[in-house]
Design an enzyme around this catalytic site. Structure first.
Site, PDB file in Angstrom:
ATOM      1  N   CYS A  81      -5.121  -0.015  -5.282  1.00  0.00           N
ATOM      2  CA  CYS A  81      -6.128   0.021  -6.334  1.00  0.00           C
ATOM      3  C   CYS A  81      -7.526   0.105  -5.721  1.00  0.00           C
ATOM      4  O   CYS A  81      -7.798  -0.448  -4.664  1.00  0.00           O
ATOM      5  CB  CYS A  81      -6.091  -1.199  -7.260  1.00  0.00           C
ATOM      6  SG  CYS A  81      -4.516  -1.456  -8.046  1.00  0.00           S
ATOM      7  N   ARG A 122      -6.463   5.151  -2.988  1.00  0.00           N
ATOM      8  CA  ARG A 122      -5.921   3.786  -3.026  1.00  0.00           C
ATOM      9  C   ARG A 122      -4.913   3.595  -4.166  1.00  0.00           C
ATOM     10  O   ARG A 122      -4.258   2.560  -4.261  1.00  0.00           O
ATOM     11  CB  ARG A 122      -7.056   2.774  -3.198  1.00  0.00           C
ATOM     12  CG  ARG A 122      -8.110   2.852  -2.113  1.00  0.00           C
ATOM     13  CD  ARG A 122      -9.189   1.823  -2.352  1.00  0.00           C
ATOM     14  NE  ARG A 122      -8.648   0.485  -2.237  1.00  0.00           N
ATOM     15  CZ  ARG A 122      -8.523  -0.170  -1.095  1.00  0.00           C
ATOM     16  NH1 ARG A 122      -8.907   0.389   0.027  1.00  0.00           N
ATOM     17  NH2 ARG A 122      -8.016  -1.385  -1.062  1.00  0.00           N
ATOM     18  N   TRP A 129      -2.870   1.411  -8.742  1.00  0.00           N
ATOM     19  CA  TRP A 129      -1.526   1.606  -8.196  1.00  0.00           C
ATOM     20  C   TRP A 129      -0.726   0.424  -8.734  1.00  0.00           C
ATOM     21  O   TRP A 129      -0.959  -0.728  -8.344  1.00  0.00           O
ATOM     22  CB  TRP A 129      -1.548   1.601  -6.670  1.00  0.00           C
ATOM     23  CG  TRP A 129      -0.253   1.974  -6.040  1.00  0.00           C
ATOM     24  CD1 TRP A 129       0.176   3.229  -5.730  1.00  0.00           C
ATOM     25  CD2 TRP A 129       0.782   1.078  -5.611  1.00  0.00           C
ATOM     26  NE1 TRP A 129       1.419   3.169  -5.141  1.00  0.00           N
ATOM     27  CE2 TRP A 129       1.814   1.871  -5.057  1.00  0.00           C
ATOM     28  CE3 TRP A 129       0.950  -0.315  -5.637  1.00  0.00           C
ATOM     29  CZ2 TRP A 129       2.986   1.316  -4.537  1.00  0.00           C
ATOM     30  CZ3 TRP A 129       2.105  -0.865  -5.123  1.00  0.00           C
ATOM     31  CH2 TRP A 129       3.109  -0.039  -4.582  1.00  0.00           C
ATOM     32  N   ASN A 166      -8.051  -5.796  -7.643  1.00  0.00           N
ATOM     33  CA  ASN A 166      -7.135  -5.190  -6.670  1.00  0.00           C
ATOM     34  C   ASN A 166      -6.429  -6.344  -5.964  1.00  0.00           C
ATOM     35  O   ASN A 166      -7.099  -7.198  -5.377  1.00  0.00           O
ATOM     36  CB  ASN A 166      -7.941  -4.349  -5.666  1.00  0.00           C
ATOM     37  CG  ASN A 166      -7.143  -3.987  -4.436  1.00  0.00           C
ATOM     38  OD1 ASN A 166      -5.934  -3.824  -4.503  1.00  0.00           O
ATOM     39  ND2 ASN A 166      -7.812  -3.850  -3.304  1.00  0.00           N
ATOM     40  N   GLY A 167      -5.100  -6.377  -6.042  1.00  0.00           N
ATOM     41  CA  GLY A 167      -4.359  -7.469  -5.388  1.00  0.00           C
ATOM     42  C   GLY A 167      -3.264  -7.975  -6.301  1.00  0.00           C
ATOM     43  O   GLY A 167      -2.862  -7.272  -7.240  1.00  0.00           O
ATOM     44  N   GLU A 197       7.692  10.811  13.038  1.00  0.00           N
ATOM     45  CA  GLU A 197       6.454  11.091  12.296  1.00  0.00           C
ATOM     46  C   GLU A 197       6.538  12.430  11.557  1.00  0.00           C
ATOM     47  O   GLU A 197       6.090  12.539  10.412  1.00  0.00           O
ATOM     48  CB  GLU A 197       5.266  11.067  13.271  1.00  0.00           C
ATOM     49  CG  GLU A 197       3.915  11.449  12.679  1.00  0.00           C
ATOM     50  CD  GLU A 197       3.422  10.513  11.583  1.00  0.00           C
ATOM     51  OE1 GLU A 197       4.016   9.449  11.354  1.00  0.00           O
ATOM     52  OE2 GLU A 197       2.432  10.879  10.916  1.00  0.00           O
ATOM     53  N   LYS A 228       6.085  12.792   7.554  1.00  0.00           N
ATOM     54  CA  LYS A 228       5.073  13.666   6.937  1.00  0.00           C
ATOM     55  C   LYS A 228       5.720  14.572   5.895  1.00  0.00           C
ATOM     56  O   LYS A 228       5.211  14.735   4.798  1.00  0.00           O
ATOM     57  CB  LYS A 228       4.376  14.549   7.977  1.00  0.00           C
ATOM     58  CG  LYS A 228       3.318  13.926   8.825  1.00  0.00           C
ATOM     59  CD  LYS A 228       2.013  13.595   8.148  1.00  0.00           C
ATOM     60  CE  LYS A 228       2.023  12.197   7.618  1.00  0.00           C
ATOM     61  NZ  LYS A 228       1.690  11.138   8.521  1.00  0.00           N
ATOM     62  N   GLU A 264       6.880  12.537   2.744  1.00  0.00           N
ATOM     63  CA  GLU A 264       5.895  11.909   1.866  1.00  0.00           C
ATOM     64  C   GLU A 264       5.082  12.900   1.047  1.00  0.00           C
ATOM     65  O   GLU A 264       4.658  12.573  -0.057  1.00  0.00           O
ATOM     66  CB  GLU A 264       4.990  10.919   2.613  1.00  0.00           C
ATOM     67  CG  GLU A 264       3.956  11.506   3.513  1.00  0.00           C
ATOM     68  CD  GLU A 264       3.045  10.444   4.143  1.00  0.00           C
ATOM     69  OE1 GLU A 264       2.746   9.445   3.502  1.00  0.00           O
ATOM     70  OE2 GLU A 264       2.643  10.643   5.303  1.00  0.00           O
ATOM     71  N   HIS A 306      26.109  11.197  17.375  1.00  0.00           N
ATOM     72  CA  HIS A 306      26.676   9.969  16.808  1.00  0.00           C
ATOM     73  C   HIS A 306      26.548   9.952  15.284  1.00  0.00           C
ATOM     74  O   HIS A 306      26.643   8.891  14.678  1.00  0.00           O
ATOM     75  CB  HIS A 306      25.985   8.750  17.436  1.00  0.00           C
ATOM     76  CG  HIS A 306      26.142   8.715  18.919  1.00  0.00           C
ATOM     77  ND1 HIS A 306      27.297   8.287  19.544  1.00  0.00           N
ATOM     78  CD2 HIS A 306      25.311   9.119  19.907  1.00  0.00           C
ATOM     79  CE1 HIS A 306      27.161   8.407  20.847  1.00  0.00           C
ATOM     80  NE2 HIS A 306      25.960   8.906  21.100  1.00  0.00           N
ATOM     81  N   LYS A 352      -2.891   5.056  -0.230  1.00  0.00           N
ATOM     82  CA  LYS A 352      -3.328   5.109   1.159  1.00  0.00           C
ATOM     83  C   LYS A 352      -3.218   3.751   1.828  1.00  0.00           C
ATOM     84  O   LYS A 352      -2.801   3.622   2.958  1.00  0.00           O
ATOM     85  CB  LYS A 352      -4.775   5.597   1.196  1.00  0.00           C
ATOM     86  CG  LYS A 352      -5.372   5.707   2.584  1.00  0.00           C
ATOM     87  CD  LYS A 352      -5.062   7.038   3.163  1.00  0.00           C
ATOM     88  CE  LYS A 352      -5.546   7.206   4.576  1.00  0.00           C
ATOM     89  NZ  LYS A 352      -4.628   8.043   5.348  1.00  0.00           N
TER      90      LYS A 352
HETATM   91  C1  AGP Z   1       1.326   7.808   6.603  1.00  0.00           C
HETATM   92  O1  AGP Z   1       1.100   9.122   6.307  1.00  0.00           O
HETATM   93  C2  AGP Z   1       1.279   6.838   5.531  1.00  0.00           C
HETATM   94  N1  AGP Z   1       0.282   7.065   4.595  1.00  0.00           N
HETATM   95  C3  AGP Z   1       1.571   5.402   5.893  1.00  0.00           C
HETATM   96  O2  AGP Z   1       2.764   5.372   6.582  1.00  0.00           O
HETATM   97  C4  AGP Z   1       0.498   4.591   6.671  1.00  0.00           C
HETATM   98  O3  AGP Z   1       0.405   5.041   7.987  1.00  0.00           O
HETATM   99  C5  AGP Z   1       0.888   3.106   6.620  1.00  0.00           C
HETATM  100  O4  AGP Z   1       0.872   2.685   5.292  1.00  0.00           O
HETATM  101  C6  AGP Z   1      -0.006   2.232   7.455  1.00  0.00           C
HETATM  102  O5  AGP Z   1      -1.327   2.239   7.000  1.00  0.00           O
HETATM  103  P1  AGP Z   1      -2.481   1.601   7.858  1.00  0.00           P
HETATM  104  O6  AGP Z   1      -2.571   2.382   9.124  1.00  0.00           O
HETATM  105  O7  AGP Z   1      -3.707   1.726   7.019  1.00  0.00           O
HETATM  106  O8  AGP Z   1      -2.102   0.176   8.132  1.00  0.00           O
END
Ligand code: AGP
Length: 610
Positions: free
Chosen positions: A2, A27, A74, A100-101, A483, A487, A490, A506, A605
């Site tokens: 949020c 956010r 969010w 937010n929280g 990674e 990517k 997501e 395996h 994010k």
């Molecule tokens: C990656 O593309 C993501 N958005 C996610 O995995 C992100 O790296 C993770 O939430 C950690 O965030 P931070 O680095 O702000 O702690």
């Protein structure tokens, strides 16, 4: 999660809030709302969906006022809907609150308030705060908010306004980020700096447990629990407003991929001795004796930051000869980890606000470790709570999918590995010089890698319709495979698996069909031949292989169907360059699929809830 914004000043608040929320949409973006003090009453507009829906509604029915708060959500408690969108109000409609929280004790509070006659309209935890403020209000908004928050358990960044107090906005934080922005006769509150950059670069980072009473004349900050006034420090942020704009790119993600050459150079700036023979990390406060005493490095992070830590593990073990454990932060906190005063805990977080990572940091600190934060956000919680901090200097990263933060995190881990190697005497000067020279070449080499965008786009055009992809890597490019798969998942919603290539036999080899392409990371180094064997195994099962390899590797071209070339570097550093084609592949697949690249579904994010 949020994003929240507040404004008090001479201008119309509505547009300022909408513009600020746009910068915070990363956010959370499942609903949005504003509350504006119009004359003597507070008017609220809320819409489920993207911010544009709210902006359109406000164009159709404008709200004018010089004090207001806004929120982009969010969802945690209650599904995304108009009713659950913030701001929330009390029974009388005199107060409006954005949050937010998570209010952990919202259920008993809600029951008590209902028993006292309060009527609730939403399913959110936040609404209790509005009703609590109503209960405690006797003409002083600051006092009422403070009293309300003394009853609340959980995490929050909150801003509250009241129709009886046209000159006051009250903001407070506990474990969720909040900054104050200071202009000339106007003040802002926001979850993050980009929301205020168009107006000011003068900010105050509120600390946990602080509450601010903000008027047009200025802000005074107090401790929530005892009400004592606290001294604050104003910071001039280095980022400018343009850094948080798309700058002509279709999406923030593409812009951020292309910013990587500059970002890597920024990360390295000022981090070598004058003769360039050694690494200098003044932010790392552990002295030479402390470094020699270390018997373990423990890396704690989530998601992409975890993968950067994983790359760092290979570098630290190789260059500093010290065992490195790495943990997903959400697992570390529940496994009674072996941490003591000979542990160096490295906590990696772009935002510096990830709830699990912060909990891991606290756990490590409590058990006696020296905690070193690697973060992109100055003034974030991770920054403030760690013993030492190394900034990545990537500049603001807005796209939910992390790109430049990832490669700059890796750069910091390489610097750390070289520094630990130097301090522990495990890295001879000649080798160190070779690695430092290679590290310094990376920003230039990165330029040629980001330039292959059009070529990778062609692969995405061919493959964006597949249902599944496999990513294989070994050694320090095993994390690159993880990674790459993350990517793709997501932002394009294509199923993808990242695997250590040696593990293929395996299980995952069963997935291979002509319709499930494999991305193989076959960079020069100790595991290159092994990767070639794995590629042959995929080919023998009619799989299609897209390999990422050295630009002059003709051998690789004999086995892989397609090769994406990257410049040669030290094997340990190759993940920085090798991941970029995978970022581009994911980006263009998502774009071909017509998806919302910067704001993928269900994500945010900054994951500030557990
Ligand atoms: C990656 O593309 C993501 N958005 C996610 O995995 C992100 O790296 C993770 O939430 C950690 O965030 P931070 O680095 O702000 O702690």
């Amino acid at each position: 999660m949020c994003g929240i914004v507040g404004y008090i000043g001479p201008e119309n608040a509505t547009q300022i809030l909408i513009d600020g929320l746009r910068k915070l949409e990363y956010r959370g973006y499942d609903s949005a709302g504003v509350a504006i003090l119009t004359g003597s009453e507070i008017q609220v507009a809320r819409r489920e969906g993207k911010l544009d829906r709210l902006a359109d509604a406000l164009k159709a029915e404008p709200l004018y006022g010089k004090l207001g708060i806004g929120h982009t959500r969010w969802a945690t408690h209650g599904a995304p809907s108009d009713i659950n969108a913030h701001p929330h109000s009390d029974c009388s409609g005199h107060f409006a609150v954005v949050h937010n929280g998570i209010i952990e004790n919202y259920l008993p509070l809600r029951e008590r308030l209902q028993a006292n006659g309060h009527t609730f309209v939403s399913e959110t935890d936040t609404e209790v705060v509005a009703h609590l403020i109503e209960e405690h209000y006797h003409g002083d908004l600051y006092a009422a908010v403070r009293a309300a928050l003394c009853e609340v358990v959980g995490s929050y960044a909150i801003v509250a306004v009241c129709s009886d107090n046209p000159d006051t906005m009250v903001a407070a934080r506990q474990h969720s980020p909040l900054i104050l922005g200071h202009g000339d006769g106007e003040h802002f509150v926001a979850s993050d700096v980009p929301a205020v950059l168009a107006h000011t670069r003068r900010v105050t980072y509120l600390k946990n447990g602080e509450i601010a009473a903000i008027t047009r004349a200025g802000a005074r900050v107090f401790n929530i629990q005892d009400g004592a006034e606290v001294a604050t420090e104003e910071t001039i942020v280095a980022w400018d407003a343009a850094a948080a704009e798309k700058g002509g790119y279709k999406h923030f993600m593409l812009k951020e991929i292309n910013e990587q050459p500059t970002a890597l150079a920024e990360t390295l700036r000022g981090r070598f001795s004058d003769d360039r023979a050694g690494v200098r990390l003044p932010g790392f406060k552990l002295d030479a004796e402390g470094i020699t005493r270390l018997n373990k490095v423990l890396i704690i992070a989530c998601g992409t930051a975890y993968h950067a830590g994983f790359v760092g593990k290979y570098a630290i073990e190789k260059l500093a000869r010290i065992p490195v454990e790495i943990d997903v932060a959400s697992e570390l906190r529940y496994r009674d980890p072996l941490i003591d005063d000979r542990t160096l805990a490295v906590v990696i977080s772009q935002s510096g606000e990830t709830a699990d990572t912060l909990a891991g940091l606290r756990e490590a600190k409590e058990r006696g470790a020296h905690v070193l934060a690697v973060t992109n956000v100055v003034g974030s919680s991770v920054d403030r709570e760690a013993d030492s901090v190394l900034y990545t200097y990537a500049g603001p990263e807005i796209a939910v999918a992390s790109t430049k933060a990832y490669t700059t995190q890796q750069m910091v881990m390489f610097l750390l590995a070289l520094y630990l190697g130097e301090m522990r005497g495990t890295l001879p000067a000649t080798e160190r010089a070779r690695y430092i020279a290679a590290l310094q070449r990376l920003p230039e080499q990165m330029k040629t890698v980001v330039d292959i965008g059009p070529r990778v786009r062609e692969f995405s055009r061919r493959f964006h319709g597949v249902h599944s992809m496999l990513y294989l890597g070994r050694g320090s490019n095993f994390p690159t495979a993880l990674e790459g798969a993350l990517k793709l998942k997501e932002i394009s919603y294509i199923h993808a698996e990242g695997y250590a290539a040696g593990e293929m036999k395996h299980g995952p080899i069963a997935l291979i069909t002509p319709d499930c392409p494999t991305v193989a990371l076959a960079l020069p180094g100790g595991v290159y031949e092994k990767m070639l064997s794995n590629i042959k195994e995929v080919k023998a099962r009619w799989g299609h292989v897209i390999a990422v390899g050295a630009e002059d590797d003709d051998e690789l071209r004999k086995y892989a169907d397609d090769v994406i070339p990257v410049p040669r570097t030290e094997e340990l550093f190759s993940p920085v360059l090798a991941v970029v084609p995978l970022q581009l592949l994911a980006y263009y697949c998502a774009d071909y699929l017509g998806l919302d690249v910067d704001q993928p579904r269900n994500l945010a994010k900054s994951v500030t809830v557990e």
